[in-house]
Write an enzyme that holds these catalytic residues in place. Structure first.
Site, PDB file in Angstrom:
ATOM      1  N   ALA A 198       0.797  -1.231   0.000  1.00  0.00           N
ATOM      2  CA  ALA A 198       0.000   0.000   0.000  1.00  0.00           C
ATOM      3  C   ALA A 198       0.827   1.277   0.000  1.00  0.00           C
ATOM      4  CB  ALA A 198      -0.945  -0.009   1.201  1.00  0.00           C
TER       5      ALA A 198
ATOM      6  N   GLY B  59       3.376   1.849  -1.985  1.00  0.00           N
ATOM      7  CA  GLY B  59       4.077   1.976  -3.261  1.00  0.00           C
ATOM      8  C   GLY B  59       3.441   2.976  -4.213  1.00  0.00           C
TER       9      GLY B  59
ATOM     10  N   GLY C 249       0.086   1.567  -4.777  1.00  0.00           N
ATOM     11  CA  GLY C 249      -0.614   1.383  -3.509  1.00  0.00           C
ATOM     12  C   GLY C 249      -1.158   2.679  -2.926  1.00  0.00           C
TER      13      GLY C 249
ATOM     14  N   ASP D 125       2.397  -2.958   4.197  1.00  0.00           N
ATOM     15  CA  ASP D 125       3.614  -2.849   3.382  1.00  0.00           C
ATOM     16  C   ASP D 125       4.787  -3.216   4.274  1.00  0.00           C
ATOM     17  OD1 ASP D 125       5.787  -1.826   1.573  1.00  0.00           O
ATOM     18  OD2 ASP D 125       4.104  -0.963   0.480  1.00  0.00           O
TER      19      ASP D 125
ATOM     20  N   ARG E   4       7.925  -7.272 -18.609  1.00  0.00           N
ATOM     21  CA  ARG E   4       7.272  -7.628 -17.340  1.00  0.00           C
ATOM     22  C   ARG E   4       7.855  -8.933 -16.797  1.00  0.00           C
ATOM     23  NH1 ARG E   4       3.380  -5.237 -20.520  1.00  0.00           N
ATOM     24  NH2 ARG E   4       2.231  -3.500 -19.609  1.00  0.00           N
TER      25      ARG E   4
ATOM     26  N   ASP F 118      -5.784  -2.383 -19.111  1.00  0.00           N
ATOM     27  CA  ASP F 118      -5.793  -2.560 -20.571  1.00  0.00           C
ATOM     28  C   ASP F 118      -7.114  -2.085 -21.171  1.00  0.00           C
ATOM     29  OD1 ASP F 118      -3.209  -3.769 -20.596  1.00  0.00           O
ATOM     30  OD2 ASP F 118      -4.129  -5.566 -19.757  1.00  0.00           O
TER      31      ASP F 118
ATOM     32  N   HIS G 228      -1.704 -10.063 -19.839  1.00  0.00           N
ATOM     33  CA  HIS G 228      -1.342  -8.681 -19.549  1.00  0.00           C
ATOM     34  C   HIS G 228       0.148  -8.449 -19.781  1.00  0.00           C
ATOM     35  CE1 HIS G 228      -1.189  -4.753 -17.759  1.00  0.00           C
ATOM     36  NE2 HIS G 228      -0.261  -5.164 -16.914  1.00  0.00           N
TER      37      HIS G 228
ATOM     38  N   MET H 278      -3.043   3.011 -13.188  1.00  0.00           N
ATOM     39  CA  MET H 278      -3.258   1.669 -12.626  1.00  0.00           C
ATOM     40  C   MET H 278      -4.098   1.744 -11.369  1.00  0.00           C
ATOM     41  SD  MET H 278      -2.881  -1.490 -12.902  1.00  0.00           S
ATOM     42  CE  MET H 278      -4.157  -2.172 -11.879  1.00  0.00           C
TER      43      MET H 278
HETATM   44  P1  NAI Z   1       6.581   0.408  -6.187  1.00  0.00           P
HETATM   45  O1  NAI Z   1       7.978  -0.092  -6.114  1.00  0.00           O
HETATM   46  O2  NAI Z   1       6.361   1.867  -6.248  1.00  0.00           O
HETATM   47  O3  NAI Z   1       5.753  -0.144  -4.949  1.00  0.00           O
HETATM   48  C1  NAI Z   1       5.783  -1.465  -4.563  1.00  0.00           C
HETATM   49  C2  NAI Z   1       5.524  -1.538  -3.066  1.00  0.00           C
HETATM   50  O4  NAI Z   1       5.536  -2.920  -2.701  1.00  0.00           O
HETATM   51  C3  NAI Z   1       6.571  -0.822  -2.208  1.00  0.00           C
HETATM   52  O5  NAI Z   1       5.929   0.046  -1.298  1.00  0.00           O
HETATM   53  C4  NAI Z   1       7.268  -1.957  -1.486  1.00  0.00           C
HETATM   54  O6  NAI Z   1       7.713  -1.624  -0.179  1.00  0.00           O
HETATM   55  C5  NAI Z   1       6.167  -2.994  -1.444  1.00  0.00           C
HETATM   56  N1  NAI Z   1       6.628  -4.359  -1.221  1.00  0.00           N
HETATM   57  C6  NAI Z   1       7.721  -4.985  -1.718  1.00  0.00           C
HETATM   58  N2  NAI Z   1       7.790  -6.234  -1.232  1.00  0.00           N
HETATM   59  C7  NAI Z   1       6.716  -6.398  -0.436  1.00  0.00           C
HETATM   60  C8  NAI Z   1       6.240  -7.464   0.349  1.00  0.00           C
HETATM   61  N3  NAI Z   1       6.879  -8.627   0.425  1.00  0.00           N
HETATM   62  N4  NAI Z   1       5.098  -7.281   1.040  1.00  0.00           N
HETATM   63  C9  NAI Z   1       4.444  -6.106   0.972  1.00  0.00           C
HETATM   64  N5  NAI Z   1       4.842  -5.063   0.266  1.00  0.00           N
HETATM   65  C10 NAI Z   1       5.974  -5.206  -0.428  1.00  0.00           C
HETATM   66  O7  NAI Z   1       5.892  -0.328  -7.433  1.00  0.00           O
HETATM   67  P2  NAI Z   1       4.503   0.051  -8.174  1.00  0.00           P
HETATM   68  O8  NAI Z   1       4.771   1.039  -9.239  1.00  0.00           O
HETATM   69  O9  NAI Z   1       3.494   0.343  -7.146  1.00  0.00           O
HETATM   70  O10 NAI Z   1       4.178  -1.337  -8.910  1.00  0.00           O
HETATM   71  C11 NAI Z   1       3.823  -2.475  -8.176  1.00  0.00           C
HETATM   72  C12 NAI Z   1       3.606  -3.667  -9.092  1.00  0.00           C
HETATM   73  O11 NAI Z   1       2.473  -3.466  -9.942  1.00  0.00           O
HETATM   74  C13 NAI Z   1       4.777  -3.927 -10.050  1.00  0.00           C
HETATM   75  O12 NAI Z   1       5.032  -5.314 -10.100  1.00  0.00           O
HETATM   76  C14 NAI Z   1       4.268  -3.436 -11.379  1.00  0.00           C
HETATM   77  O13 NAI Z   1       4.897  -4.078 -12.449  1.00  0.00           O
HETATM   78  C15 NAI Z   1       2.812  -3.811 -11.271  1.00  0.00           C
HETATM   79  N6  NAI Z   1       1.923  -3.134 -12.227  1.00  0.00           N
HETATM   80  C16 NAI Z   1       0.825  -3.822 -12.663  1.00  0.00           C
HETATM   81  C17 NAI Z   1      -0.044  -3.287 -13.582  1.00  0.00           C
HETATM   82  C18 NAI Z   1      -1.233  -4.070 -14.049  1.00  0.00           C
HETATM   83  O14 NAI Z   1      -1.886  -3.637 -15.008  1.00  0.00           O
HETATM   84  N7  NAI Z   1      -1.594  -5.183 -13.448  1.00  0.00           N
HETATM   85  C19 NAI Z   1       0.180  -1.931 -14.117  1.00  0.00           C
HETATM   86  C20 NAI Z   1       1.312  -1.265 -13.565  1.00  0.00           C
HETATM   87  C21 NAI Z   1       2.158  -1.865 -12.666  1.00  0.00           C
END
Ligand code: NAI
Length: 340
Positions: free
Chosen positions: A34, A36, A39, A59, A112, A175, A202, A253
């Site tokens: 949450a 991130g 999040g 988080d 990805r 998407d 995706h 997103m």
């Molecule tokens: P970010 O790096 O800004 O945030 C990720 C968060 O996850 C951070 O706050 C981090 O501390 C936390 N985190 C890491 N390991 C963790 C764990 N074990 N338990 C709980 N929290 C943990 O990344 P962002 O930009 O928020 O992206 C997150 C994911 O979403 C990425 O894998 C990205 O590729 C994916 N994504 C998916 C999309 C979709 O359409 N499904 C679109 C865009 C991104």
């Protein structure tokens, strides 16, 4: 003098039509990851929704500040922060919906699938906690590569004996959001009334927009249709490149995941006709998981609405997608098979 008491029937009717009716229902949403890029704005959007009663934010870093900040907003949802693995299970207790955007995002030049090594284990471990703490919750996997992480989540739920394919989703709403935006722009349509189903997976060529099934109907010269389809497939990379190392799509997103979550809650609350495209366990093709429009109900997926009739060009996109999609799924399943 006697005060007239309303009849029971009148009370029931009043309750049915009261604007506050939905507010009385509880909808407990947990966001894992949450703090991130996704999040935080996702949690903000959920906090603004009157249908959300509880918002639990988890988080491994910075989440207490995010929760404190959001908790000052004058809306219904009660916000609580949960920091670090010791607090994961308390975060999940009683959750109706769990959204997982935890994990690393792409940098320019990455696919990805390049995220697999880091994110696969994160999704595996978080889903194991979901299986133990709230096995009946609806689970939305946002973490990439979704083509593999959604099967990972399903395999973990299976291992725990709590898998219900109606309740596990790979979130592909973005998407659809992108397709609606680009096509409405190209045709000068009201985007709020434009809807393009997107099927497949995706990532890159596995994203298959069904422009032929757009509402309202649209037509494009073949070259323009190909260009549009390619832009939709590469839209994530467009954002990654524009952010130049500072992450991937987070705001769009967050919007998409919030819309998806809203439909889920509305369906859980008994509203009919809620349809979303999502990447789910599927019999539509030889790929075990496949995104199509699904009708949502009180138990999750009520009906898979399938892909409908495709144009030849769309059949070709589907053919091109299948090998990659199947390989991505196998990779996810194998990862869980190989895990202790
Ligand atoms: P970010 O790096 O800004 O945030 C990720 C968060 O996850 C951070 O706050 C981090 O501390 C936390 N985190 C890491 N390991 C963790 C764990 N074990 N338990 C709980 N929290 C943990 O990344 P962002 O930009 O928020 O992206 C997150 C994911 O979403 C990425 O894998 C990205 O590729 C994916 N994504 C998916 C999309 C979709 O359409 N499904 C679109 C865009 C991104």
């Amino acid at each position: 003098s006697r005060v007239a008491r309303p009849s029971r029937l009148l009370c029931v009717v009043r309750e049915q039509f009261s604007p506050k009716r939905n507010l009385t229902k509880e909808a407990r949403v947990a966001v894992l990851g949450a703090a991130g890029g996704i999040g935080q704005p996702l949690s903000l959007l959920l906090k603004q929704m009157p249908i959300v009663s509880h918002l639990n934010l988890y988080d491994i870093a910075h989440v207490m500040g995010v929760a404190s900040d959001l908790s000052h907003i004058e809306s219904r949802a009660k916000v609580q922060g949960f920091l670090g693995p010791d607090n994961l299970r308390p975060c999940l207790d009683g959750a109706d919906i769990v959204l997982i955007p935890a994990g690393v995002p792409r940098k320019p030049g990455m696919t990805r699938d390049d995220l697999f090594n880091t994110n696969a284990a994160i999704v595996r471990d978080l889903t194991a906690a979901v299986a133990e703490s709230c096995p009946k919750a609806m689970l939305g996997i946002i973490t990439n590569p979704v083509n593999s992480t959604a099967p990972i989540a399903s395999e973990v739920l299976k291992k725990h004996g709590v898998y219900d394919p109606r309740r596990a989703f790979g979130v592909t709403t973005l998407d659809v959001v992108r397709s609606n935006t680009f096509i409405a722009e190209a045709k000068g349509l009201d985007v709020s009334k434009t809807n393009v189903p997107v099927i497949g997976g995706h990532s890159g060529i596995t994203i298959i927009p069904l422009i032929s099934q757009c509402t309202p109907p649209v037509s494009f010269p073949p070259e323009e249709r190909v260009k549009l389809s390619m832009r939709i497939q590469n839209a994530g990379t467009e954002v990654v490149d524009a952010k130049a190392g500072a992450g991937s799509a987070t705001l769009s997103m967050a919007f998409a995941a919030a819309e998806f979550c809203k439909s889920l809650i509305e369906a859980l609350n008994g509203q009919e006709g809620k349809v979303q495209c999502a990447y789910v366990r599927s019999e539509e093709t030889e790929a075990k998981y496949f995104a199509t429009p699904v009708l949502l109900g009180k138990e999750g997926i009520e009906k898979n609405l399938g892909m409908g009739k495709l144009l030849d060009v769309e059949v070709n996109l589907l053919k091109a997608a299948m090998p990659e999609l199947i390989a991505n799924i196998q990779k996810g399943e194998q990862f869980v098979g190989d895990s202790k």
